[in-house]
Write a protein that holds these residues in place. Sequence first.
Motif, PDB file in Angstrom:
ATOM      1  N   VAL A 125       0.843  -1.191   0.000  1.00 37.34           N
ATOM      2  CA  VAL A 125       0.000   0.000   0.000  1.00 37.34           C
ATOM      3  C   VAL A 125       0.881   1.245   0.000  1.00 37.34           C
ATOM      4  N   THR A 126       0.623   2.120  -0.969  1.00 40.06           N
ATOM      5  CA  THR A 126       1.358   3.378  -1.077  1.00 40.06           C
ATOM      6  C   THR A 126       0.393   4.524  -0.863  1.00 40.06           C
ATOM      7  N   PHE A 127       0.666   5.373   0.101  1.00 37.78           N
ATOM      8  CA  PHE A 127      -0.177   6.522   0.389  1.00 37.78           C
ATOM      9  C   PHE A 127       0.405   7.771  -0.259  1.00 37.78           C
ATOM     10  N   GLY A 128      -0.434   8.468  -1.022  1.00 34.47           N
ATOM     11  CA  GLY A 128       0.006   9.698  -1.668  1.00 34.47           C
ATOM     12  C   GLY A 128       1.210   9.484  -2.570  1.00 34.47           C
ATOM     13  N   ASN A 129       2.205  10.338  -2.406  1.00 35.25           N
ATOM     14  CA  ASN A 129       3.427  10.283  -3.219  1.00 35.25           C
ATOM     15  C   ASN A 129       4.575   9.574  -2.511  1.00 35.25           C
ATOM     16  N   SER A 130       4.234   8.813  -1.475  1.00 36.01           N
ATOM     17  CA  SER A 130       5.285   8.104  -0.740  1.00 36.01           C
ATOM     18  C   SER A 130       6.019   7.127  -1.663  1.00 36.01           C
ATOM     19  N   GLU A 131       7.320   7.017  -1.490  1.00 33.46           N
ATOM     20  CA  GLU A 131       8.126   6.126  -2.326  1.00 33.46           C
ATOM     21  C   GLU A 131       8.227   4.723  -1.748  1.00 33.46           C
ATOM     22  N   LYS A 132       7.927   4.571  -0.466  1.00 39.58           N
ATOM     23  CA  LYS A 132       8.055   3.271   0.172  1.00 39.58           C
ATOM     24  C   LYS A 132       6.680   2.731   0.530  1.00 39.58           C
ATOM     25  N   PRO A 133       6.293   1.603  -0.070  1.00 36.51           N
ATOM     26  CA  PRO A 133       4.981   1.027   0.260  1.00 36.51           C
ATOM     27  C   PRO A 133       5.017   0.268   1.582  1.00 36.51           C
ATOM     28  N   ASP A 134       3.864   0.166   2.211  1.00 37.50           N
ATOM     29  CA  ASP A 134       3.709  -0.596   3.441  1.00 37.50           C
ATOM     30  C   ASP A 134       2.929  -1.869   3.141  1.00 37.50           C
ATOM     31  N   THR A 135       3.297  -2.962   3.776  1.00 38.52           N
ATOM     32  CA  THR A 135       2.557  -4.214   3.625  1.00 38.52           C
ATOM     33  C   THR A 135       1.369  -4.190   4.578  1.00 38.52           C
ATOM     34  N   MET A 136       0.167  -4.257   4.002  1.00 39.69           N
ATOM     35  CA  MET A 136      -1.037  -4.152   4.815  1.00 39.69           C
ATOM     36  C   MET A 136      -2.103  -5.116   4.294  1.00 39.69           C
ATOM     37  N   VAL A 137      -2.982  -5.523   5.206  1.00 38.96           N
ATOM     38  CA  VAL A 137      -4.139  -6.334   4.825  1.00 38.96           C
ATOM     39  C   VAL A 137      -5.316  -5.393   4.599  1.00 38.96           C
ATOM     40  N   CYS A 138      -5.921  -5.466   3.425  1.00 36.29           N
ATOM     41  CA  CYS A 138      -7.059  -4.625   3.090  1.00 36.29           C
ATOM     42  C   CYS A 138      -8.319  -5.489   3.018  1.00 36.29           C
ATOM     43  N   ARG A 139      -9.366  -5.053   3.665  1.00 36.67           N
ATOM     44  CA  ARG A 139     -10.629  -5.786   3.637  1.00 36.67           C
ATOM     45  C   ARG A 139     -11.790  -4.815   3.761  1.00 36.67           C
ATOM     46  N   LEU A 140     -12.960  -5.290   3.375  1.00 34.40           N
ATOM     47  CA  LEU A 140     -14.175  -4.499   3.500  1.00 34.40           C
ATOM     48  C   LEU A 140     -14.771  -4.742   4.879  1.00 34.40           C
ATOM     49  N   SER A 141     -15.255  -3.692   5.514  1.00 32.53           N
ATOM     50  CA  SER A 141     -15.861  -3.849   6.838  1.00 32.53           C
ATOM     51  C   SER A 141     -17.151  -4.648   6.731  1.00 32.53           C
ATOM     52  N   SER A 142     -17.600  -5.203   7.843  1.00 34.76           N
ATOM     53  CA  SER A 142     -18.779  -6.073   7.835  1.00 34.76           C
ATOM     54  C   SER A 142     -20.042  -5.340   7.403  1.00 34.76           C
ATOM     55  N   ASN A 143     -20.102  -4.011   7.641  1.00 36.52           N
ATOM     56  CA  ASN A 143     -21.270  -3.252   7.189  1.00 36.52           C
ATOM     57  C   ASN A 143     -21.037  -2.627   5.811  1.00 36.52           C
ATOM     58  N   GLN A 144     -19.928  -2.950   5.188  1.00 42.99           N
ATOM     59  CA  GLN A 144     -19.585  -2.551   3.822  1.00 42.99           C
ATOM     60  C   GLN A 144     -19.394  -1.048   3.658  1.00 42.99           C
ATOM     61  N   ARG A 145     -19.216  -0.348   4.748  1.00 38.70           N
ATOM     62  CA  ARG A 145     -19.055   1.111   4.666  1.00 38.70           C
ATOM     63  C   ARG A 145     -17.605   1.555   4.538  1.00 38.70           C
ATOM     64  N   PHE A 146     -16.657   0.696   4.933  1.00 36.41           N
ATOM     65  CA  PHE A 146     -15.268   1.124   4.980  1.00 36.41           C
ATOM     66  C   PHE A 146     -14.337   0.084   4.366  1.00 36.41           C
ATOM     67  N   LEU A 147     -13.255   0.574   3.775  1.00 37.66           N
ATOM     68  CA  LEU A 147     -12.109  -0.266   3.464  1.00 37.66           C
ATOM     69  C   LEU A 147     -11.161  -0.143   4.648  1.00 37.66           C
ATOM     70  N   LEU A 148     -10.857  -1.271   5.283  1.00 37.18           N
ATOM     71  CA  LEU A 148      -9.999  -1.286   6.462  1.00 37.18           C
ATOM     72  C   LEU A 148      -8.609  -1.753   6.067  1.00 37.18           C
ATOM     73  N   LEU A 149      -7.596  -1.005   6.461  1.00 37.68           N
ATOM     74  CA  LEU A 149      -6.211  -1.353   6.157  1.00 37.68           C
ATOM     75  C   LEU A 149      -5.447  -1.525   7.458  1.00 37.68           C
ATOM     76  N   ASP A 150      -4.899  -2.716   7.667  1.00 36.46           N
ATOM     77  CA  ASP A 150      -4.170  -3.035   8.892  1.00 36.46           C
ATOM     78  C   ASP A 150      -2.737  -3.412   8.562  1.00 36.46           C
ATOM     79  N   GLY A 151      -1.807  -2.693   9.187  1.00 30.98           N
ATOM     80  CA  GLY A 151      -0.395  -2.973   8.990  1.00 30.98           C
ATOM     81  C   GLY A 151       0.238  -3.519  10.247  1.00 30.98           C
ATOM     82  N   ASP A 152       1.522  -3.298  10.397  1.00 32.07           N
ATOM     83  CA  ASP A 152       2.235  -3.775  11.578  1.00 32.07           C
ATOM     84  C   ASP A 152       1.872  -2.942  12.799  1.00 32.07           C
TER      85      ASP A 152
END
Length: 319
Positions: A125-152
């Motif tokens: 996952v790369t946020f904005g213009n950052s050059e270094k990506p982060d390893t994160m788990v992306c999933r949809l919330s149970s109510n489908q309202r949010f994309l949840l991103l969890d890293g270290d």
Amino acid sequence: MSSEVAARRDAKKLVRSPSGLRMVPEHRAYGSPFGLEEPPWVPDKECPRCMQCDTKFDFLTRKHHCRRCGKCFCDKCCGQKVALRRMCFVDPVRQCAGCAPVSRREADFYDRQLKLLLSGATFLVTFGNSEKPDTMVCRLSSNQRFLLLDGDGDDHREVEVARIAAVQMLTEGLPPGDSLSHTSLPASRPAAEGGNARATGMTLQYTTPGAEGLTQLTLTAGEDAEGSRRQATAWLAAMHKVPPVPRSSPAQPRGLLPPQPGTRLSGHLAGGQAPPRGSGPVTPRGLDGPLGAAAPARRRTGTTDPASAGDAAEPSEPA
């Protein structure tokens, strides 16, 4: 997120609407952005004939209303009972020949693709213009309202689906210089529109409360673990089939944000529900329980007309 907040997000209750039983969120703010409101029914006095085949209603040919579009049809044109998950109906409900196939495709999403989105996948996952990506788990919330991103550690971020303004799918297998680009999350469309192309990532642009302009993040399937990569590409394919977000939905009282300068906002995520057949738009009606004001009692006109007894004669589907 505290357990109390999570419980509030997932809490639901059973309510009875004029068209059937519905399992709705207890709190309006935590409803799915993909949810649809029940439409108003076309009054009996305004539809002396079937709005599909033009058959005249009489004692033998009764009137039936489609639960998805609210229009009036004969039994032949509105005899299918199909699951309507986006309106939270517990049981399949009567739908016309035009609406039933749409609801079936959406049911396939809820039964198959949604499970993938809820389980999540690992991305760079790369946020904005950052050059270094982060390893994160992306999933949809149970109510489908949010994309949840969890890293270290405590690295946790959320993106509200209703605030996503533009999407670009990153693919491999296309000619140099080509890409699959969309300004919305497309629905009912194959993940690989370019023949042998395969989605390998996705770029999102979204608005952030209190910030001007758009924020961008890019999800890219990793190259190190083949199993993880397969899960990531399957997750991206499922994202390609999400239902359209309505312009005005019970879970989104403020409506979608207007397009930002330089950003085209169209298609499914921005476009909402396609207008039903016939002239004139269908104006959403209030819903029962926490999803809106209680629906007003439906007025029955011409009750002496036997043709109007079609819906009332169905004990399994309340009028």
